[in-house]
Design a protein around this motif. Structure first.
Motif, PDB file in Angstrom:
ATOM      1  N   VAL A  82       2.883   4.398   3.134  1.00 55.55           N
ATOM      2  CA  VAL A  82       2.603   3.879   1.794  1.00 55.55           C
ATOM      3  C   VAL A  82       1.783   4.901   1.008  1.00 55.55           C
ATOM      4  CG1 VAL A  82       1.386   2.114   0.474  1.00 55.55           C
ATOM      5  CG2 VAL A  82       2.748   1.458   2.463  1.00 55.55           C
ATOM      6  N   ARG A  83       0.748   5.414   1.636  1.00 55.71           N
ATOM      7  CA  ARG A  83      -0.097   6.420   0.980  1.00 55.71           C
ATOM      8  C   ARG A  83       0.718   7.648   0.590  1.00 55.71           C
ATOM      9  NH1 ARG A  83      -3.712  10.739   2.962  1.00 55.71           N
ATOM     10  NH2 ARG A  83      -5.540  10.860   1.587  1.00 55.71           N
ATOM     11  N   LEU A  96      -7.000   4.321   3.516  1.00 58.82           N
ATOM     12  CA  LEU A  96      -6.611   3.198   4.353  1.00 58.82           C
ATOM     13  C   LEU A  96      -7.851   2.528   4.920  1.00 58.82           C
ATOM     14  CD1 LEU A  96      -3.692   4.972   6.253  1.00 58.82           C
ATOM     15  CD2 LEU A  96      -3.535   3.544   4.208  1.00 58.82           C
ATOM     16  N   LYS A  97      -7.844   1.210   4.931  1.00 57.85           N
ATOM     17  CA  LYS A  97      -8.926   0.423   5.533  1.00 57.85           C
ATOM     18  C   LYS A  97      -8.356  -0.244   6.774  1.00 57.85           C
ATOM     19  CE  LYS A  97     -11.815  -3.672   4.723  1.00 57.85           C
ATOM     20  NZ  LYS A  97     -11.166  -4.590   5.690  1.00 57.85           N
ATOM     21  N   TRP A  98      -9.028  -0.033   7.910  1.00 59.15           N
ATOM     22  CA  TRP A  98      -8.536  -0.606   9.158  1.00 59.15           C
ATOM     23  C   TRP A  98      -8.444  -2.118   9.051  1.00 59.15           C
ATOM     24  CZ3 TRP A  98     -10.094  -4.068  12.903  1.00 59.15           C
ATOM     25  CH2 TRP A  98      -9.429  -3.991  14.134  1.00 59.15           C
ATOM     26  N   PRO A  99      -7.357  -2.734   9.540  1.00 62.09           N
ATOM     27  CA  PRO A  99      -6.216  -2.069  10.160  1.00 62.09           C
ATOM     28  C   PRO A  99      -5.051  -1.836   9.214  1.00 62.09           C
ATOM     29  CG  PRO A  99      -6.102  -4.391  10.622  1.00 62.09           C
ATOM     30  CD  PRO A  99      -7.343  -4.191   9.780  1.00 62.09           C
ATOM     31  N   ASN A 100      -4.974  -2.622   8.103  1.00 63.35           N
ATOM     32  CA  ASN A 100      -3.697  -2.606   7.377  1.00 63.35           C
ATOM     33  C   ASN A 100      -3.816  -2.736   5.860  1.00 63.35           C
ATOM     34  OD1 ASN A 100      -4.565  -5.212   7.294  1.00 63.35           O
ATOM     35  ND2 ASN A 100      -2.700  -6.153   8.043  1.00 63.35           N
ATOM     36  N   ASP A 101      -4.934  -2.343   5.282  1.00 65.50           N
ATOM     37  CA  ASP A 101      -5.079  -2.376   3.831  1.00 65.50           C
ATOM     38  C   ASP A 101      -4.961  -0.973   3.262  1.00 65.50           C
ATOM     39  OD1 ASP A 101      -5.470  -5.065   3.984  1.00 65.50           O
ATOM     40  OD2 ASP A 101      -7.595  -5.037   3.439  1.00 65.50           O
ATOM     41  N   VAL A 102      -4.271  -0.866   2.130  1.00 67.38           N
ATOM     42  CA  VAL A 102      -4.200   0.395   1.395  1.00 67.38           C
ATOM     43  C   VAL A 102      -5.078   0.227   0.165  1.00 67.38           C
ATOM     44  CG1 VAL A 102      -2.689   2.063   0.259  1.00 67.38           C
ATOM     45  CG2 VAL A 102      -1.848   0.733   2.209  1.00 67.38           C
ATOM     46  N   VAL A 103      -6.035   1.128  -0.024  1.00 68.71           N
ATOM     47  CA  VAL A 103      -7.014   0.965  -1.097  1.00 68.71           C
ATOM     48  C   VAL A 103      -7.052   2.191  -1.992  1.00 68.71           C
ATOM     49  CG1 VAL A 103      -8.426  -0.572   0.321  1.00 68.71           C
ATOM     50  CG2 VAL A 103      -8.930   1.866   0.294  1.00 68.71           C
TER      51      VAL A 103
END
Length: 253
Positions: A82-83, A96-103
């Motif tokens: 995604v990134r 990325l924020k563990w485990p599955n967020d894109v910020v």
């Protein structure tokens, strides 16, 4: 997107992940299903993914015959993809924020712009993984505030512009496919790339599990996808399906 990739486009569905789980046996490897709206979109730890029709990219990819190790690392591979896909379209300052967020980072704050939910299934003698991705495209800051989502953002609210949904879907399919091949060749490469852009690592975090919580420093991610934390009593491994990890003062910080 490669010609042989099958794309199923729906106006509305309960969940793109659920659709693939119900039809996986009759669909080809690499198939992607996308929808304008989900009536029962799912997030991690049983949470619901809320969307407004047409304002998000909602899609799930089907990958067959993955090993247990490959399915374990699929969420991290997805975050990297995604990134990568967004950066190729000019959207920067993504982590990325563990485990599955894109910020995305803006004005000293981090805002969640995408979520990932990977699931695995065994049907007869075949194993398959489903990679569900939701990316906020056109929502405004005011829309998020009205829903009480103070740490949510979209491409429009963060960067002031939108992205072609078709182009983003194409980029994502390519990135996912390429990174899946890298995962099969060298799993450690995926973990290394993930760790390099994971903002959870090196931070003091609050780990919540049910009614209990404790403070720790996030140190690294294991080959099993666990977050390795340093506590007062030594190192402790936490699994994504069991805990929520937040910053001491909010979503991340």
């Amino acid at each position: 997107m490669e010609e042989q990739t099958k794309v199923i486009c729906l106006d509305e569905v309960d969940s793109t992940n659920q659709y693939l789980k119900e039809h996986a046996e009759n669909l080809p490897d690499g198939c992607v299903v996308t929808a304008l709206h989900q009536t029962a979109g799912k997030g991690r730890l049983g949470k619901q993914w809320h969307d407004r029709e047409g304002k998000s990219l909602l899609a799930s990819w089907l990958y067959k015959n993955l090993t247990v190790e490959q399915m374990t690392l699929l969420p991290f591979l997805s975050g990297i993809s995604v990134r990568q896909a967004l950066e190729e379209m000019g959207f920067t300052s993504i982590f990325l924020k563990w485990p599955n967020d894109v910020v995305a980072f803006k004005d000293g704050e981090f805002f969640k712009i995408a979520g990932i939910l990977c699931e695995s299934r065994i049907m007869a003698e075949q194993t398959f993984g489903i990679c569900g991705i939701g990316i906020n495209l056109m929502q405004t800051k005011e829309e998020f505030e009205q829903q009480g989502l103070l740490y949510a953002g979209s491409l429009k609210s963060i960067w002031g512009r939108e992205a072609s949904k078709d182009q983003l879907l194409k980029n994502l399919s390519i990135c996912l496919g390429d990174n899946l091949e890298r995962l099969k060749q060298n799993p450690q490469e995926i973990l290394t790339r993930y760790s390099a852009c994971c903002i959870t690592l090196g931070r003091e975090v609050k780990i919540e599990s049910g009614n209990e919580s404790f403070l720790a420093k996030a140190v690294s991610v294991s080959s099993q996808g666990e977050l390795i934390c340093q506590t007062e009593n030594g190192q402790q491994k936490v699994r994504a399906g069991e805990v929520s990890v937040r910053g001491l003062l909010g979503y991340i910080k």
